[in-house]
Write a protein that holds these residues in place. Structure first.
Motif, mmCIF file in Angstrom:
data_model
loop_
_atom_site.group_PDB
_atom_site.id
_atom_site.type_symbol
_atom_site.label_atom_id
_atom_site.label_comp_id
_atom_site.label_asym_id
_atom_site.label_seq_id
_atom_site.Cartn_x
_atom_site.Cartn_y
_atom_site.Cartn_z
ATOM 1 N N MET B 1 85.082 -51.513 14.606
ATOM 2 C CA MET B 1 84.099 -51.265 13.569
ATOM 3 C C MET B 1 83.123 -50.177 14.012
ATOM 4 N N LYS B 2 82.783 -49.322 13.084
ATOM 5 C CA LYS B 2 81.897 -48.202 13.435
ATOM 6 C C LYS B 2 80.596 -48.276 12.635
ATOM 7 N N ILE B 3 79.490 -48.294 13.351
ATOM 8 C CA ILE B 3 78.172 -48.296 12.712
ATOM 9 C C ILE B 3 77.443 -47.014 13.116
ATOM 10 N N ALA B 4 77.043 -46.223 12.123
ATOM 11 C CA ALA B 4 76.348 -44.972 12.428
ATOM 12 C C ALA B 4 74.845 -45.150 12.256
ATOM 13 N N ILE B 5 74.079 -44.585 13.175
ATOM 14 C CA ILE B 5 72.622 -44.618 13.080
ATOM 15 C C ILE B 5 72.175 -43.202 12.706
ATOM 16 N N ALA B 6 71.522 -43.092 11.550
ATOM 17 C CA ALA B 6 71.183 -41.752 11.059
ATOM 18 C C ALA B 6 69.721 -41.695 10.659
ATOM 19 N N SER B 7 69.210 -40.488 10.460
ATOM 20 C CA SER B 7 67.880 -40.329 9.879
ATOM 21 C C SER B 7 67.780 -38.922 9.319
ATOM 22 N N GLY B 8 66.955 -38.779 8.303
ATOM 23 C CA GLY B 8 66.818 -37.485 7.635
ATOM 24 C C GLY B 8 66.304 -36.404 8.554
ATOM 25 N N LYS B 9 65.620 -36.825 9.623
ATOM 26 C CA LYS B 9 65.093 -35.800 10.527
ATOM 27 C C LYS B 9 64.980 -36.394 11.916
ATOM 28 N N GLY B 10 64.860 -35.559 12.925
ATOM 29 C CA GLY B 10 64.799 -36.040 14.299
ATOM 30 C C GLY B 10 63.460 -36.692 14.600
ATOM 31 N N GLY B 11 63.426 -37.475 15.677
ATOM 32 C CA GLY B 11 62.157 -38.015 16.138
ATOM 33 C C GLY B 11 61.698 -39.283 15.448
ATOM 34 N N THR B 12 62.557 -39.875 14.593
ATOM 35 C CA THR B 12 62.131 -41.099 13.924
ATOM 36 C C THR B 12 62.463 -42.340 14.746
ATOM 37 N N GLY B 13 63.283 -42.193 15.785
ATOM 38 C CA GLY B 13 63.637 -43.349 16.595
ATOM 39 C C GLY B 13 65.102 -43.734 16.471
ATOM 40 N N LYS B 14 65.910 -42.781 16.008
ATOM 41 C CA LYS B 14 67.342 -42.981 15.855
ATOM 42 C C LYS B 14 67.996 -43.406 17.172
ATOM 43 N N LYS B 32 83.118 -59.365 22.607
ATOM 44 C CA LYS B 32 83.933 -59.490 23.827
ATOM 45 C C LYS B 32 83.712 -58.298 24.754
ATOM 46 N N LYS B 33 82.480 -57.872 24.813
ATOM 47 C CA LYS B 33 82.108 -56.771 25.713
ATOM 48 C C LYS B 33 82.828 -55.472 25.394
ATOM 49 N N ARG B 34 83.357 -55.372 24.191
ATOM 50 C CA ARG B 34 83.986 -54.095 23.871
ATOM 51 C C ARG B 34 83.046 -53.303 22.978
ATOM 52 N N VAL B 35 82.127 -52.629 23.628
ATOM 53 C CA VAL B 35 81.090 -51.910 22.913
ATOM 54 C C VAL B 35 81.077 -50.460 23.379
ATOM 55 N N MET B 36 81.026 -49.572 22.397
ATOM 56 C CA MET B 36 80.961 -48.157 22.741
ATOM 57 C C MET B 36 79.751 -47.534 22.061
ATOM 58 N N ILE B 175 84.966 -35.494 18.830
ATOM 59 C CA ILE B 175 84.498 -36.786 19.351
ATOM 60 C C ILE B 175 85.085 -37.899 18.497
ATOM 61 N N LYS B 176 85.032 -37.709 17.177
ATOM 62 C CA LYS B 176 85.468 -38.783 16.287
ATOM 63 C C LYS B 176 86.955 -39.088 16.449
ATOM 64 N N LYS B 177 87.734 -38.064 16.767
ATOM 65 C CA LYS B 177 89.168 -38.287 17.018
ATOM 66 C C LYS B 177 89.384 -39.177 18.229
ATOM 67 N N ARG B 178 88.433 -39.151 19.148
ATOM 68 C CA ARG B 178 88.590 -39.901 20.384
ATOM 69 C C ARG B 178 88.022 -41.312 20.308
ATOM 70 N N LEU B 179 87.475 -41.709 19.172
ATOM 71 C CA LEU B 179 86.907 -43.055 19.056
ATOM 72 C C LEU B 179 88.010 -44.071 18.776
ATOM 73 N N PRO B 180 87.897 -45.260 19.353
ATOM 74 C CA PRO B 180 88.931 -46.278 19.151
ATOM 75 C C PRO B 180 88.908 -46.815 17.721
ATOM 76 N N ASN B 181 90.081 -47.158 17.203
ATOM 77 C CA ASN B 181 90.163 -47.710 15.854
ATOM 78 C C ASN B 181 90.477 -49.201 15.858
ATOM 79 N N ASP B 182 90.340 -49.836 17.039
ATOM 80 C CA ASP B 182 90.622 -51.271 17.108
ATOM 81 C C ASP B 182 89.341 -52.056 16.814
ATOM 82 N N ASP B 183 89.193 -53.246 17.390
ATOM 83 C CA ASP B 183 88.014 -54.044 17.054
ATOM 84 C C ASP B 183 86.812 -53.746 17.962
ATOM 85 N N THR B 184 86.876 -52.657 18.722
ATOM 86 C CA THR B 184 85.707 -52.247 19.506
ATOM 87 C C THR B 184 84.548 -51.948 18.555
#
Ligand code: SF4
Ligand code: SF4
Ligand code: SF4
Ligand code: SF4
Lengths: 294, 308
Positions: B1-14, B32-36, B175-184
């Protein structure tokens, strides 16, 4: 002599736009304000521009497919390097405008000649009046690129306005980062004010921005905002400036007044009792000196 | 599962939020400790600053001269290149076909001279296709580096754009091509703004968290960012950082739009000081860790609900 003062910060959140607003308030009336922070422009929230003219920003092209001509051969999706071609159940192709880079290769090779290229309306730019003087600003539509080109456009318009109205100073709120838009904004600047903060990334970005100003041979000065957040980092930044012959012209302590002013839609120097006003006034005197006395 | 952290501008605490989520996630049996943690903010990758195991030792005494205050030992570093044309002069007949198809002015042909400007090239491969003399071969331009390591139980991946490189999107796609598509569980620190690189980062993610602050600037940037996320139809929630300014519009807007406010991080000078020193949020405010864990659990649950 007309001069251009550019305010940069590297990463966001250092207070660049708030400080630009304060300078817009402090600098004498003979100026043009340009907002080149085109990706996330905020300056207008303080300056409340009254728009005098509204113009389209057209840049690049985008492919379009005439459905009725498409024979579902699949050639275009094999060619496109940007995954911009989508196909429906029958294999009929269409273009995802967000992903299309306008390379026109699909149009050239479509055997049915079903693909044409169209100019892309990427945003708008405005000539406006504010309580601190005329302003040029813009709005880039979400997901559009070419922000470097929009920066150049806004700057050119500001220069044009300065010439027409015979203004002495162009005050530019620069884009964040160190990429293409920043490079576009540095060209033509007489002095760059870098607003930074005493954090690891503040120092890191400062080095990168100074790398650019040195490369383009534009003089730079540093304003250290929130200087009391981390004494060690503040010292490291001071030392970095001294060693590189760059003047640190202001150190501003962390102050809630910046947020208060923003909430009221004011420049921090417009607030009745703000402790930072004096520091900012002194900074403006020094900038004025650096720009105009030579 | 992929969760993206975004913000309209830098410096907000992303980055603060992204690192707090990753550090909370490794403590949860669910993952299960599979966190990236994937830092796609390639112009200013700084998640690593907060992931360093000896981050508390970062002080102003460090030598500033190094190119990056990097306390992380990277296990793997890979240079990423874009494909650009290279002319084999003896085959070229200066027909100009390649110049004509190039929409980015990366090739000029004048008389008996052909010149390629690799930094203008978008790697569309059009010129290769039209050259009948087979006079172009695949050359490359360095885009930047992708680095990987394992720290605090987390797989950390970051892209760093080469200084002077204008195009961030190709590196982000790599980078996105290199991200795992399993349950990490992949936490992605997205670049700020609403332009191309953000879209490329967010495309294909399962959930987005928008970080903002309760100020007029924060509110304005949040609305722009939400527009982008809606176009991409990604479910999202909001975290309000530096809460307590008294500015209410952000809350009212979220309520009106039916957007979940997942968490408020109160304004606290100590948090700002910890950030300045490169100390992760949940180390400075351990009381917040439970909140981040709950956010993750809730997102996972609602995703399972959606997929069921
Ligand atoms: S190349 Fe032309 S005909 Fe073939 S699928 Fe694409 S648009 Fe349709
Ligand atoms: S113009 Fe280029 S990027 Fe756009 S759809 Fe065609 S091949 Fe893809
Ligand atoms: S298309 Fe090929 S032969 Fe023609 S100018 Fe370009 S490289 Fe030379
Ligand atoms: S690959 Fe595309 S962008 Fe690059 S030089 Fe060739 S035609 Fe131009």
């Amino acid at each position: 002599m007309r001069k251009e003062l550019l305010i940069l910060s590297g990463k966001g959140g250092t207070g660049k736009t708030s400080i630009t607003a304060a300078l817009a308030h402090l600098a004498a009336p003979s100026k043009i304000i340009a907002d080149c922070d085109v990706d996330a422009s905020d300056l207008h929230l303080i300056l409340a521009p009254e728009i005098r003219s509204e113009n389209d920003f057209i840049s690049g092209t985008e492919a379009k497919i005439r459905r009725e001509n498409c024979t579902a051969c699949g050639e275009c999706s094999a060619i496109c390097q940007f995954d911009a071609i989508e196909t429906d159940d029958e294999g009929i192709a269409s273009v995802n405008g967000m992903a299309c880079e306008g390379c026109a290769v699909c149009a050239r090779f479509c055997p049915a000649e079903a693909i044409t290229m169209h100019p892309c309306r990427c945003g708008q730019w405005f000539l406006s009046d504010t309580r601190f003087g005329p302003m040029v600003h813009s709005h880039l539509f979400p997901g559009e690129e070419n922000s470097g080109k929009l920066v150049t456009l806004v700057k050119n318009q500001a220069t044009q306005q300065a010439e027409n109205l015979d203004k002495k100073l162009i005050l530019v709120d620069g884009p964040p980062g160190i990429g293409c838009p920043v490079i576009a904004s540095i060209s033509g600047a007489d002095l760059v004010l870098i607003v930074t903060e005493p954090t690891m990334s503040g120092l890191h970005d400062l080095e990168r921005v100074i790398g650019l100003t040195t490369h383009f041979k534009v003089p730079a000065a540093v304003c250290l905002n929130k200087c009391d957040l981390n004494g060690n980092m503040a010292k490291a930044i001071e030392r970095y400036c001294t060693d590189n012959g760059i003047e640190m012209i202001a150190a501003i302590p962390f102050d809630q007044a910046f947020t208060d002013a923003q909430v009221q839609g004011k420049a921090v120097t417009e607030l009745q009792e703000s402790g930072v006003s004096q520091t900012l006034e002194q900074m403006w005197f020094r900038l004025n000196d650096m720009l105009f006395s030579k | 599962m992929k969760i993206a952290i975004a913000s309209g501008k830098g410096g907000t605490g992303k980055t603060t939020v992204a690192t707090a989520l990753a550090l909370s996630a490794v403590q949860l049996p669910e993952f299960k400790k599979r966190v990236m943690l994937a830092d796609c903010d390639v112009e200013e990758p700084n998640a690593h600053i907060f992931m360093s195991e000896e981050s508390e030792e970062i002080t102003g005494q460090e030598q500033y001269g190094s190119p990056s205050p990097n306390h992380i030992q990277w296990h793997e570093q890979e240079d990423i290149f874009a494909t650009v044309p290279e002319v084999i002069e003896e085959r070229c007949n200066y027909c100009g076909e390649c110049r004509d198809i190039c929409q980015f002015n990366a090739i000029t042909v004048l008389g008996q001279t052909i010149l390629v400007f690799p930094e203008m090239c978008h790697s569309c491969l059009g010129c290769f296709r039209v050259c009948e003399q087979n006079a172009l071969q695949h050359g490359k331009r360095l885009l930047g580096q992708i680095s990987k390591t394992h720290v605090n139980g987390i797989d950390l991946v970051q892209g760093e754009l080469r200084v002077g490189e204008a195009m961030a999107s190709p590196l982000i796609k790599a980078i996105k091509k290199r991200l795992p598509n399993d349950d990490t569980l992949v936490i992605i620190d997205a670049p700020p703004g609403t332009s191309c690189p953000v879209i490329n980062t967010l495309t294909g993610t399962d959930y987005a968290i928008l970080v903002t602050e309760p100020t007029p600037f924060g509110y304005h940037d949040l609305k722009l960012c939400a527009e982008v996320i809606k176009i991409l139809s990604i479910p999202f929630g909001v975290i309000i950082n530096r809460a307590g300014s008294g500015y209410k519009e952000v809350y009212e807007w979220c309520r009106k739009e039916g957007i979940d406010v997942l968490l408020e991080i109160p304004f606290d000078r100590g948090v700002a000081e910890a950030y300045a020193a490169g100390i992760p949020l949940i180390q400075a405010r351990p009381d917040l860790q439970g909140h981040f864990s709950n956010i993750l659990k809730n997102i996972v649950q609602s995703m399972e609900h959606l997929n069921a």
